[in-house]
Write an enzyme that holds these catalytic residues in place. Structure first.
Site, PDB file in Angstrom:
ATOM      1  N   ARG A 193       0.846  -1.207   0.000  1.00 12.86           N
ATOM      2  CA  ARG A 193       0.000   0.000   0.000  1.00 12.86           C
ATOM      3  C   ARG A 193       0.877   1.252   0.000  1.00 12.86           C
ATOM      4  NH1 ARG A 193      -1.451   1.997   4.582  1.00 12.86           N
ATOM      5  NH2 ARG A 193      -2.084   0.061   5.566  1.00 12.86           N
ATOM      6  N   TYR A 230     -17.573  15.277 -16.161  1.00 10.50           N
ATOM      7  CA  TYR A 230     -17.800  13.835 -16.132  1.00 10.50           C
ATOM      8  C   TYR A 230     -18.819  13.524 -15.027  1.00 10.50           C
ATOM      9  CZ  TYR A 230     -16.947   8.882 -15.437  1.00 10.50           C
ATOM     10  OH  TYR A 230     -17.122   7.544 -15.301  1.00 10.50           O
ATOM     11  N   ASP A 244      -8.243  17.891 -14.997  1.00 14.39           N
ATOM     12  CA  ASP A 244      -8.565  16.526 -15.424  1.00 14.39           C
ATOM     13  C   ASP A 244      -8.251  16.473 -16.920  1.00 14.39           C
ATOM     14  OD1 ASP A 244      -9.711  14.186 -16.395  1.00 14.39           O
ATOM     15  OD2 ASP A 244     -11.405  14.232 -15.010  1.00 14.39           O
ATOM     16  N   LYS A 303      -8.849   5.178 -19.644  1.00 15.26           N
ATOM     17  CA  LYS A 303      -9.202   5.655 -20.977  1.00 15.26           C
ATOM     18  C   LYS A 303      -7.960   5.612 -21.883  1.00 15.26           C
ATOM     19  CE  LYS A 303     -13.011   6.372 -18.702  1.00 15.26           C
ATOM     20  NZ  LYS A 303     -13.395   7.650 -18.119  1.00 15.26           N
TER      21      LYS A 303
HETATM   22  C1  LIG Z   1     -13.867   8.098 -16.866  1.00 14.19           C
HETATM   23  C2  LIG Z   1     -13.535   9.449 -16.365  1.00 14.19           C
HETATM   24  C3  LIG Z   1     -13.309   9.671 -15.009  1.00 14.19           C
HETATM   25  C4  LIG Z   1     -13.448   8.564 -13.977  1.00 14.19           C
HETATM   26  O1  LIG Z   1     -12.448   7.598 -14.107  1.00 14.19           O
HETATM   27  P1  LIG Z   1     -12.638   6.036 -13.742  1.00 14.19           P
HETATM   28  O2  LIG Z   1     -11.338   5.451 -14.117  1.00 14.19           O
HETATM   29  O3  LIG Z   1     -13.792   5.546 -14.548  1.00 14.19           O
HETATM   30  O4  LIG Z   1     -12.926   5.971 -12.276  1.00 14.19           O
HETATM   31  C5  LIG Z   1     -12.977  10.958 -14.604  1.00 14.19           C
HETATM   32  N1  LIG Z   1     -12.874  11.962 -15.490  1.00 14.19           N
HETATM   33  C6  LIG Z   1     -13.092  11.793 -16.813  1.00 14.19           C
HETATM   34  C7  LIG Z   1     -12.969  12.951 -17.739  1.00 14.19           C
HETATM   35  C8  LIG Z   1     -13.433  10.528 -17.299  1.00 14.19           C
HETATM   36  O5  LIG Z   1     -13.659  10.357 -18.598  1.00 14.19           O
END
Ligand SMILES: *Cc1c(COP(=O)(O)O)cnc(C)c1O
Length: 377
Positions: free
Chosen positions: A46, A98, A170, A195
């Site tokens: 961890r 999101y 983000d 992604k």
């Molecule tokens: C998918 C996504 C998230 C969340 O991420 P996870 O890996 O699904 O928890 C946050 N911000 C954006 C822009 C996303 O496309």
């Protein structure tokens, strides 16, 4: 060194004993001590695991930050960053956010007395006007989901610096290959590595990078205290995906541009949202601050009945949530990814019942266009 080179070589030379070219998967919970008060630098996974560390160092290098952190998901990464704030603090947030981030902020962190104001972060004055004495951060999506609005990260970062608030970006939709927020003045980046970064729709992962080493210490303390860390196997998969980030995105962007143009000329398509099209309001800005326009497209069809038809009839393109992988996916934001956002807000943002979102993969663009064409008929 170029990002494509850095990405391809993440984890290389980690294992000097055997010379393994890829970082081994250190599938271990704990590490033996050589003596009392001695540590190899690893005590418990961890707190630190070599495979995860290779990933964390890799993303920190791509972004140019002091330190990277890998979490069990993008949401876990974002939740960890919110632990930097205290009761009474206020954050300004991109309005067409999101859906999961919106849910986390409104349904969970608002219960701990954090408050959030949602604004159009492509409008600098709107952000400036939302700043209050208790504002501690701006949370901005570099390219928004699903309507692909472009934020001026350089101007927003300058505003944040002037007002002494953190600028958190983000950068999931662009990745460091297309946009480097720290070069534009931001303080913290966060990614859903599920992604584009991992890129193969095979793992859920989150990453964050902090530019300032002192702030990074706090993020590390929070990461280790909460423990929503990425496991060694998923860390390895994410590294493996990131090695081909540049070539995947080059191809995906090329495909996206062709598909956006094709959709744009289709009689039954009302509107196309793709920043690579010159008429998109964010086109010039993205051209200035990024290496490319990404591979996400949103489009409105002329009648709701077409929504189900397209979702059901595309065969090469799969009807599935998520984005950024090598396989093309199509979704219906109003009913899926953005279902948790209040209907009035959705309506104001333009997330309506004729809007579809396409994540363009690496398939042959002729096949993708033919697939869409037959589904429309
Ligand atoms: C998918 C996504 C998230 C969340 O991420 P996870 O890996 O699904 O928890 C946050 N911000 C954006 C822009 C996303 O496309």
């Amino acid at each position: 060194m170029n990002i494509s080179t850095q990405a391809a070589q993440i984890g290389l030379d980690w294992d000097t004993r055997t010379g393994a070219v890829t970082v081994p998967i250190y599938q271990t919970a704990t590490f033996r001590h050589h003596g009392l008060g001695q540590s190899t630098g690893y005590d418990y996974s961890r707190s630190g695991n070599p495979t995860r560390q290779a990933l964390e160092e890799g993303i920190a290098r791509l972004d140019g930050g002091a330190r990277g952190f890998a979490f069990a998901s993008g949401m876990a990464a974002i939740a960890n960053l919110l632990l930097l704030f205290k009761r009474g603090d206020h954050l300004i947030v991109t309005e067409d956010l999101y859906g999961g981030t919106y849910r986390l902020f409104e349904k969970i962190f608002s219960q701990y007395d954090l408050s959030f104001t949602y604004v159009d972060t492509s409008d600098l004055e709107a952000v400036r006007n939302a700043i209050r004495p208790e504002t501690r951060a701006l949370f901005v999506e570099s390219l928004t989901n699903p309507l692909l609005k472009v934020a001026d990260i350089a101007s927003l970062s300058a505003l944040c610096r002037e007002r002494r608030i953190h600028c958190i970006v983000d950068n999931t939709f662009l990745t460091p290959y297309l946009l480097r927020p720290f070069d534009l003045g931001a303080d913290i980046t966060v990614y859903s590595a599920s992604k584009y970064l991992s890129g193969h729709n095979d793992t859920v992962a989150g990453l964050a990078v902090v530019k300032d080493p002192i702030l990074a210490e706090t993020v590390y303390f929070n990461q280790n205290s909460v423990g929503a860390v990425l496991g060694p196997q998923d860390s390895w998969l994410t590294i493996r995906g990131m090695k081909t980030l540049a070539i995947r995105l080059d191809r995906q962007q090329k495909n996206a541009r062709r598909i956006a143009e094709w959709l744009h000329s289709h009689a039954r398509v009302h509107k196309v949202f793709y920043p690579g099209l010159p008429e998109h309001p964010g086109h010039e800005l993205l051209k200035k601050q990024a290496r490319g326009f990404g591979a996400m497209i949103a489009f409105e069809v002329d009648d709701h009945s077409l929504v189900e038809r397209l979702l059901m009839r595309t065969k090469v393109i799969s009807f599935a949530e998520s984005l950024g992988g090598v396989e093309s996916l199509i979704t219906f934001p109003e009913g899926q990814t953005h279902a948790d956002i209040e209907p009035e807000i959705r309506a104001r943002l333009g997330i309506n019942n004729v809007l579809l979102r396409l994540s363009v993969g690496i398939e042959d663009s002729d096949d993708l266009i033919a697939d869409l064409a037959q589904a429309f008929e």
